[in-house]
Scaffold this active site. Structure first.
Site, PDB file in Angstrom:
ATOM      1  N   ARG A 117       0.832  -1.216   0.000  1.00 58.98           N
ATOM      2  CA  ARG A 117       0.000   0.000   0.000  1.00 58.98           C
ATOM      3  C   ARG A 117       0.865   1.265   0.000  1.00 58.98           C
ATOM      4  O   ARG A 117       1.955   1.283   0.560  1.00 58.98           O
ATOM      5  CB  ARG A 117      -0.967  -0.036   1.188  1.00 58.98           C
ATOM      6  CG  ARG A 117      -1.946  -1.196   1.040  1.00 58.98           C
ATOM      7  CD  ARG A 117      -2.926  -1.271   2.171  1.00 58.98           C
ATOM      8  NE  ARG A 117      -3.763  -0.099   2.250  1.00 58.98           N
ATOM      9  CZ  ARG A 117      -4.569   0.156   3.272  1.00 58.98           C
ATOM     10  NH1 ARG A 117      -4.618  -0.674   4.292  1.00 58.98           N
ATOM     11  NH2 ARG A 117      -5.325   1.226   3.262  1.00 58.98           N
ATOM     12  N   GLN A 164      -5.797   9.431   7.014  1.00 57.04           N
ATOM     13  CA  GLN A 164      -4.502   8.907   7.452  1.00 57.04           C
ATOM     14  C   GLN A 164      -3.394   9.901   7.117  1.00 57.04           C
ATOM     15  O   GLN A 164      -2.501  10.139   7.938  1.00 57.04           O
ATOM     16  CB  GLN A 164      -4.242   7.543   6.817  1.00 57.04           C
ATOM     17  CG  GLN A 164      -5.231   6.498   7.328  1.00 57.04           C
ATOM     18  CD  GLN A 164      -5.076   5.140   6.679  1.00 57.04           C
ATOM     19  OE1 GLN A 164      -4.300   4.971   5.757  1.00 57.04           O
ATOM     20  NE2 GLN A 164      -5.837   4.176   7.157  1.00 57.04           N
ATOM     21  N   ASP A 311     -15.261   3.150   3.418  1.00 56.32           N
ATOM     22  CA  ASP A 311     -15.104   1.748   3.833  1.00 56.32           C
ATOM     23  C   ASP A 311     -16.389   0.940   3.658  1.00 56.32           C
ATOM     24  O   ASP A 311     -16.380  -0.283   3.833  1.00 56.32           O
ATOM     25  CB  ASP A 311     -14.642   1.682   5.301  1.00 56.32           C
ATOM     26  CG  ASP A 311     -13.221   2.221   5.468  1.00 56.32           C
ATOM     27  OD1 ASP A 311     -12.472   2.256   4.465  1.00 56.32           O
ATOM     28  OD2 ASP A 311     -12.864   2.607   6.586  1.00 56.32           O
ATOM     29  N   ARG A 384     -13.343  -6.447   4.916  1.00 60.48           N
ATOM     30  CA  ARG A 384     -14.623  -5.846   4.491  1.00 60.48           C
ATOM     31  C   ARG A 384     -15.239  -6.585   3.299  1.00 60.48           C
ATOM     32  O   ARG A 384     -16.449  -6.586   3.129  1.00 60.48           O
ATOM     33  CB  ARG A 384     -14.461  -4.353   4.215  1.00 60.48           C
ATOM     34  CG  ARG A 384     -13.970  -3.604   5.452  1.00 60.48           C
ATOM     35  CD  ARG A 384     -14.408  -2.172   5.539  1.00 60.48           C
ATOM     36  NE  ARG A 384     -13.630  -1.506   6.580  1.00 60.48           N
ATOM     37  CZ  ARG A 384     -13.932  -1.502   7.882  1.00 60.48           C
ATOM     38  NH1 ARG A 384     -15.005  -2.112   8.317  1.00 60.48           N
ATOM     39  NH2 ARG A 384     -13.156  -0.894   8.758  1.00 60.48           N
TER      40      ARG A 384
HETATM   41  C1  S3P Z   1      -8.905   5.539   8.254  1.00 56.48           C
HETATM   42  C2  S3P Z   1      -9.007   6.327   7.144  1.00 56.48           C
HETATM   43  C3  S3P Z   1      -9.454   5.802   5.843  1.00 56.48           C
HETATM   44  C4  S3P Z   1     -10.180   4.477   5.988  1.00 56.48           C
HETATM   45  C5  S3P Z   1      -9.452   3.532   6.886  1.00 56.48           C
HETATM   46  C6  S3P Z   1      -9.295   4.136   8.274  1.00 56.48           C
HETATM   47  C7  S3P Z   1      -8.402   6.163   9.493  1.00 56.48           C
HETATM   48  O1  S3P Z   1      -8.341   5.630   5.003  1.00 56.48           O
HETATM   49  O2  S3P Z   1     -10.373   3.890   4.725  1.00 56.48           O
HETATM   50  O3  S3P Z   1     -10.145   2.320   6.993  1.00 56.48           O
HETATM   51  O4  S3P Z   1      -8.583   5.613  10.586  1.00 56.48           O
HETATM   52  O5  S3P Z   1      -7.808   7.248   9.405  1.00 56.48           O
HETATM   53  P1  S3P Z   1      -7.681   6.840   4.179  1.00 56.48           P
HETATM   54  O6  S3P Z   1      -7.209   7.830   5.142  1.00 56.48           O
HETATM   55  O7  S3P Z   1      -6.550   6.229   3.419  1.00 56.48           O
HETATM   56  O8  S3P Z   1      -8.757   7.351   3.290  1.00 56.48           O
END
Ligand code: S3P
Length: 423
Positions: A117, A164, A311, A384
């Site tokens: 990733r 994130q 998600d 998921r």
């Molecule tokens: C999350 C942010 C999302 C989400 C992930 C959890 C988080 O990802 O898809 O399951 O806890 O900050 P992205 O920040 O890559 O969109």
């Protein structure tokens, strides 16, 4: 899996995954001890806890849940071994931000899925703040070695709406004791900024931008983690698929940056209401009540709504497979870099079980029907995908086998028993 004849009752979904990660990380960076109740117990959260332990943070059970003894800002210790983030993107990206501001080298590793990733989305802004990195392979994944140190402030225009990325920058600035601002194309989940503000850190939110000011320390705080709306979504879908059946999910986080799926399910014809509204540690919570109707309608979902339901797209696609007409999901290219390529995994699995579905570069089109569905689901180890198709498999008349159902341990270890229990 055998079909279930009736659906009723109450499902207590486990603690929110995003808030659980952040509760641990913020407690570790605070002055003093934080008591956390309702923390999600799952493989992803174990990854964050064990990474923090390897950095010198004492985490122990107490009568409410767990106690985290904070080490203060920039107070983590040099790790003796690589830090294993398992399957958890949130652990890797948020900790990259934290560690970029610590004056030592550390290496993040993960499982095969996480290692693929993209990490450049966080190393780029953190690099601009002054951190240095050594990356494996093509330079966009794990293992990632962080050469942390003194950082400067930043104003970052993020090309993707990503909580994130936003959180990595805010946590780097917090530890480096510099200011930072992040602007996103659309607002991603805002737990980090809410939780920082609740702990006395100067945070300003202005539209799609969030800024953090300089703070010298962060106070410890006792918190309760509400239920995870992304886990509740599977039971909202299950209720929506069975006319007249009602399911209640008490004490779930209903932060508006997380509830896009509930809006979409209502557009499809299900009845969803929020009862017993409350607030826990700055997060709105409620009982989600979902009731199915005689027939579901197709729906169009685009980029604007995507961050608030990113998600939930796999389970939305499974709902769409039972709705009348063509559902089009677009603006969802981010799904290609989740725990699996969720666009490809969802569409192929739908096709395998007999659904008319088509892959598009940034989403999919699904033409629903009520024909019985049968076949084997390849989860690609993605929790998921397993749970979304598990919902379809629980409906009378469908015969769906999930290959590797144990991957739900990442976010919802008791999913299969909860699903069986509401039968
Ligand atoms: C999350 C942010 C999302 C989400 C992930 C959890 C988080 O990802 O898809 O399951 O806890 O900050 P992205 O920040 O890559 O969109």
């Amino acid at each position: 899996m055998t079909g279930i004849a009736s659906i009723r009752g109450v499902v207590r979904v486990p603690g929110d995954k995003s808030i659980s990660h952040r509760s641990l990380i913020l407690a570790a960076l605070s002055d003093g001890t934080s008591h956390i109740s309702g923390l999600l117990r799952s493989a992803d959260i174990d990854s964050t806890a064990s990474v923090l332990s390897a950095l010198g943070v004492r985490i122990e059970p107490d009568k409410e849940g767990i106690a985290v003894h904070g080490r203060g800002l920039r107070g983590l210790l040099v790790p003796k071994r690589p830090l294993d983030c398992g399957n958890s993107g949130t652990t890797a990206r948020l900790m990259a931000g934290v560690l970029a501001a610590h004056p030592f080298d550390s290496t993040l590793i993960g499982d095969a899925s996480l290692s693929r990733r993209p990490m450049r989305r966080v190393t780029e802004p953190l690099g601009q703040m002054g951190a240095h990195f050594t990356m494996a392979g093509d330079g966009d994944g794990l293992p990632l070695t962080i050469h942390g140190g003194t950082l400067g402030s930043i104003g970052w225009n993020s090309p993707t709406a990503s909580a994130q990325v936003k959180s990595a920058i805010l946590l780097a600035a917090l530890n480096a004791q510099v200011s930072a601002s992040v602007t996103e194309p659309a607002r991603s989940r805002d737990h980090t900024e809410r939780m920082l503000a609740a702990r006395g850190i100067p945070i300003v939110v202005d539209g799609e931008s969030v800024s953090i000011g300089v703070a010298r320390s962060m106070r410890a705080m006792d918190t309760h983690v509400p239920g995870d709306p992304s886990s509740a979504a599977f039971f909202v879908a299950l209720a929506a698929l069975v006319p007249g059946r009602t399911l209640d999910m008490p004490d779930v986080c209903v932060n508006p940056t997380r509830t896009g799926f509930l809006d979409v399910v209502q557009r499809m014809g299900a009845v969803v209401s929020l009862l017993d509204a409350s607030d826990e540690g700055g997060e709105p919570t409620a009982t989600i009540r979902a009731t199915g109707t005689d027939s579901l309608r197709s729906v169009n979902v685009g980029a604007a709504e995507m961050p608030s339901m990113i998600d939930e797209v796999p389970v939305l696609a499974c709902l769409a497979a039972r709705a009348e007409g063509e559902t089009v999901i677009s603006g969802a290219a981010e799904l290609r870099v989740k725990e699996s390529d969720r666009i490809s995994a969802v569409v192929r699995n739908l096709q395998t079980i007999g659904v008319d579905a088509e892959e598009r570069p940034d989403g999919m089109a699904i033409r629903g029907s009520l024909a019985p569905l049968s076949g084997r689901i390849e989860t690609h180890g993605d929790h998921r995908i397993a749970m979304a198709f598990g919902v379809l498999g629980a409906l009378p008349g469908n015969e769906i086998d999930i290959v590797g159902p144990e991957c739900v341990s990442v976010s919802y270890p008791s999913f299969w028993s909860d699903l069986r229990r509401v039968a």
